[in-house]
Design a protein around this motif. Structure first.
Motif, PDB file in Angstrom:
ATOM      1  N   VAL A 167       0.865  -1.174   0.000  1.00  9.50           N
ATOM      2  CA  VAL A 167       0.000   0.000   0.000  1.00  9.50           C
ATOM      3  C   VAL A 167       0.909   1.234   0.000  1.00  9.50           C
ATOM      4  N   PRO A 168       0.841   2.046  -1.060  1.00  6.00           N
ATOM      5  CA  PRO A 168       1.675   3.248  -1.060  1.00  6.00           C
ATOM      6  C   PRO A 168       1.228   4.206   0.045  1.00  6.00           C
ATOM      7  N   TYR A 169       2.193   4.823   0.699  1.00  7.14           N
ATOM      8  CA  TYR A 169       1.863   5.776   1.750  1.00  7.14           C
ATOM      9  C   TYR A 169       2.907   6.875   1.788  1.00  7.14           C
ATOM     10  N   ARG A 170       2.495   7.992   2.384  1.00  9.39           N
ATOM     11  CA  ARG A 170       3.423   9.096   2.615  1.00  9.39           C
ATOM     12  C   ARG A 170       3.580   9.248   4.112  1.00  9.39           C
ATOM     13  N   TRP A 171       4.806   9.337   4.574  1.00 10.21           N
ATOM     14  CA  TRP A 171       5.113   9.438   5.990  1.00 10.21           C
ATOM     15  C   TRP A 171       5.342  10.894   6.365  1.00 10.21           C
ATOM     16  N   PHE A 172       4.705  11.333   7.452  1.00  7.86           N
ATOM     17  CA  PHE A 172       4.895  12.679   7.981  1.00  7.86           C
ATOM     18  C   PHE A 172       5.306  12.551   9.441  1.00  7.86           C
ATOM     19  N   ASP A 173       6.486  13.025   9.752  1.00  5.53           N
ATOM     20  CA  ASP A 173       6.981  13.009  11.125  1.00  5.53           C
ATOM     21  C   ASP A 173       6.415  14.216  11.860  1.00  5.53           C
ATOM     22  N   ILE A 174       5.684  13.958  12.923  1.00  6.17           N
ATOM     23  CA  ILE A 174       5.008  15.018  13.664  1.00  6.17           C
ATOM     24  C   ILE A 174       6.003  16.029  14.245  1.00  6.17           C
ATOM     25  N   GLU A 175       7.228  15.590  14.492  1.00  2.00           N
ATOM     26  CA  GLU A 175       8.235  16.476  15.082  1.00  2.00           C
ATOM     27  C   GLU A 175       8.987  17.307  14.045  1.00  2.00           C
ATOM     28  N   ARG A 176       8.911  16.915  12.783  1.00  2.00           N
ATOM     29  CA  ARG A 176       9.733  17.578  11.761  1.00  2.00           C
ATOM     30  C   ARG A 176       8.948  18.207  10.611  1.00  2.00           C
ATOM     31  N   ASP A 177       7.770  17.712  10.322  1.00  4.40           N
ATOM     32  CA  ASP A 177       7.040  18.153   9.138  1.00  4.40           C
ATOM     33  C   ASP A 177       5.916  19.122   9.495  1.00  4.40           C
ATOM     34  N   ALA A 178       5.959  20.282   8.890  1.00  4.55           N
ATOM     35  CA  ALA A 178       4.895  21.272   9.120  1.00  4.55           C
ATOM     36  C   ALA A 178       3.545  20.742   8.635  1.00  4.55           C
ATOM     37  N   GLU A 179       3.549  19.968   7.559  1.00  6.38           N
ATOM     38  CA  GLU A 179       2.306  19.392   7.048  1.00  6.38           C
ATOM     39  C   GLU A 179       1.682  18.440   8.069  1.00  6.38           C
ATOM     40  N   ALA A 180       2.496  17.692   8.786  1.00  3.62           N
ATOM     41  CA  ALA A 180       1.982  16.790   9.826  1.00  3.62           C
ATOM     42  C   ALA A 180       1.286  17.586  10.919  1.00  3.62           C
ATOM     43  N   GLU A 181       1.875  18.678  11.317  1.00  3.95           N
ATOM     44  CA  GLU A 181       1.266  19.511  12.355  1.00  3.95           C
ATOM     45  C   GLU A 181      -0.028  20.140  11.851  1.00  3.95           C
ATOM     46  N   ARG A 182      -0.042  20.581  10.604  1.00  3.77           N
ATOM     47  CA  ARG A 182      -1.260  21.162  10.031  1.00  3.77           C
ATOM     48  C   ARG A 182      -2.386  20.142  10.006  1.00  3.77           C
ATOM     49  N   LEU A 183      -2.096  18.924   9.577  1.00  2.00           N
ATOM     50  CA  LEU A 183      -3.110  17.880   9.527  1.00  2.00           C
ATOM     51  C   LEU A 183      -3.569  17.481  10.935  1.00  2.00           C
ATOM     52  N   ARG A 184      -2.655  17.440  11.879  1.00  5.92           N
ATOM     53  CA  ARG A 184      -3.028  17.124  13.256  1.00  5.92           C
ATOM     54  C   ARG A 184      -3.997  18.160  13.803  1.00  5.92           C
ATOM     55  N   LEU A 185      -3.698  19.439  13.566  1.00 10.15           N
ATOM     56  CA  LEU A 185      -4.586  20.499  14.036  1.00 10.15           C
ATOM     57  C   LEU A 185      -5.960  20.434  13.369  1.00 10.15           C
ATOM     58  N   LEU A 186      -5.987  20.128  12.093  1.00 13.98           N
ATOM     59  CA  LEU A 186      -7.268  19.991  11.400  1.00 13.98           C
ATOM     60  C   LEU A 186      -8.087  18.844  11.956  1.00 13.98           C
ATOM     61  N   ALA A 187      -7.421  17.738  12.273  1.00 18.23           N
ATOM     62  CA  ALA A 187      -8.121  16.570  12.809  1.00 18.23           C
ATOM     63  C   ALA A 187      -8.680  16.843  14.193  1.00 18.23           C
ATOM     64  N   GLU A 188      -8.051  17.716  14.959  1.00 19.65           N
ATOM     65  CA  GLU A 188      -8.507  18.023  16.305  1.00 19.65           C
ATOM     66  C   GLU A 188      -9.570  19.105  16.333  1.00 19.65           C
ATOM     67  N   THR A 189      -9.752  19.842  15.235  1.00 17.97           N
ATOM     68  CA  THR A 189     -10.740  20.926  15.194  1.00 17.97           C
ATOM     69  C   THR A 189     -12.136  20.326  15.166  1.00 17.97           C
TER      70      THR A 189
END
Length: 190
Positions: A167-189
């Motif tokens: 299964v192709p996937y893209r990895w986002f490190d929560i500590e390093r990637d701004a996109e990971a933080e953006r998606l985390r914030l969206l999921a918590e809204t």
């Protein structure tokens, strides 16, 4: 790639129906046309689309709406759809506000209402904006996105599972990637 979304935001039912009718007639085969009647509803839909990795090509918003102006909504939309093109629909009296928004929020274009006939006034503007968007956003695969911590056992298990099942996937490190933080914030809204 899934069909990109064109989002319209207008509180006037007649204007909202008219722009959706015009957009569907011209762009409905290639784009998903979504209609909303408030800025808050538009932001909720944009958050859902971002979490689902659905591309947003264009947001067309009316300037004068209750509780949230079109410019305020488009400014907040940058968090949800940073690559989208932004079109402000405005009356003649609001042109100064629209011109200021070009510099302040990166508005791509403003269009005076009414836009009849659409073949002369609406479609050429939309064609240009969508052409620019397609050039800047070439088709990509719709991979699964995994957001986690680099040293997390759970993250490792998820990545291993996906890799073993091809299964192709893209990895986002929560500590390093701004996109990971953006998606985390969206999921918590809410």
């Amino acid at each position: 790639m899934r069909r990109p979304t064109i989002l319209t935001v207008d509180d006037d039912p007649m204007v909202s129906a008219a722009i959706v009718r015009d957009l569907r007639s011209r762009y409905g085969a290639d784009y998903r046309i979504v209609r909303t009647t408030s800025g808050a509803e538009a932001l909720r839909i944009l958050a859902e689309l971002a979490l689902r990795d659905q591309p947003v090509a264009l947001i067309a918003a009316d300037q004068r709406m209750p509780r949230m102006t079109g410019i305020d909504m488009l400014e907040q939309a940058r968090n949800h759809a940073p690559k989208a093109k932004y079109l402000l629909l405005t009356a003649y009296a609001d042109t100064d506000v629209a011109i200021k928004a070009i510099n302040d929020i990166g508005l791509d274009y403003y269009l005076l209402k009414p836009w009849d006939p659409p073949e002369d006034r609406l479609f050429p503007v939309i064609d240009d904006l969508l052409s620019d968007w397609r050039w800047a956003n070439p088709d990509t695969t719709s991979d699964v996105r995994v957001i986690g911590y680099r040293w997390s056992d759970r993250s490792y298990d998820v990545k291993t599972f996906l890799a073993r099942n091809h299964v192709p996937y893209r990895w986002f490190d929560i500590e390093r990637d701004a996109e990971a933080e953006r998606l985390r914030l969206l999921a918590e809204t809410p």
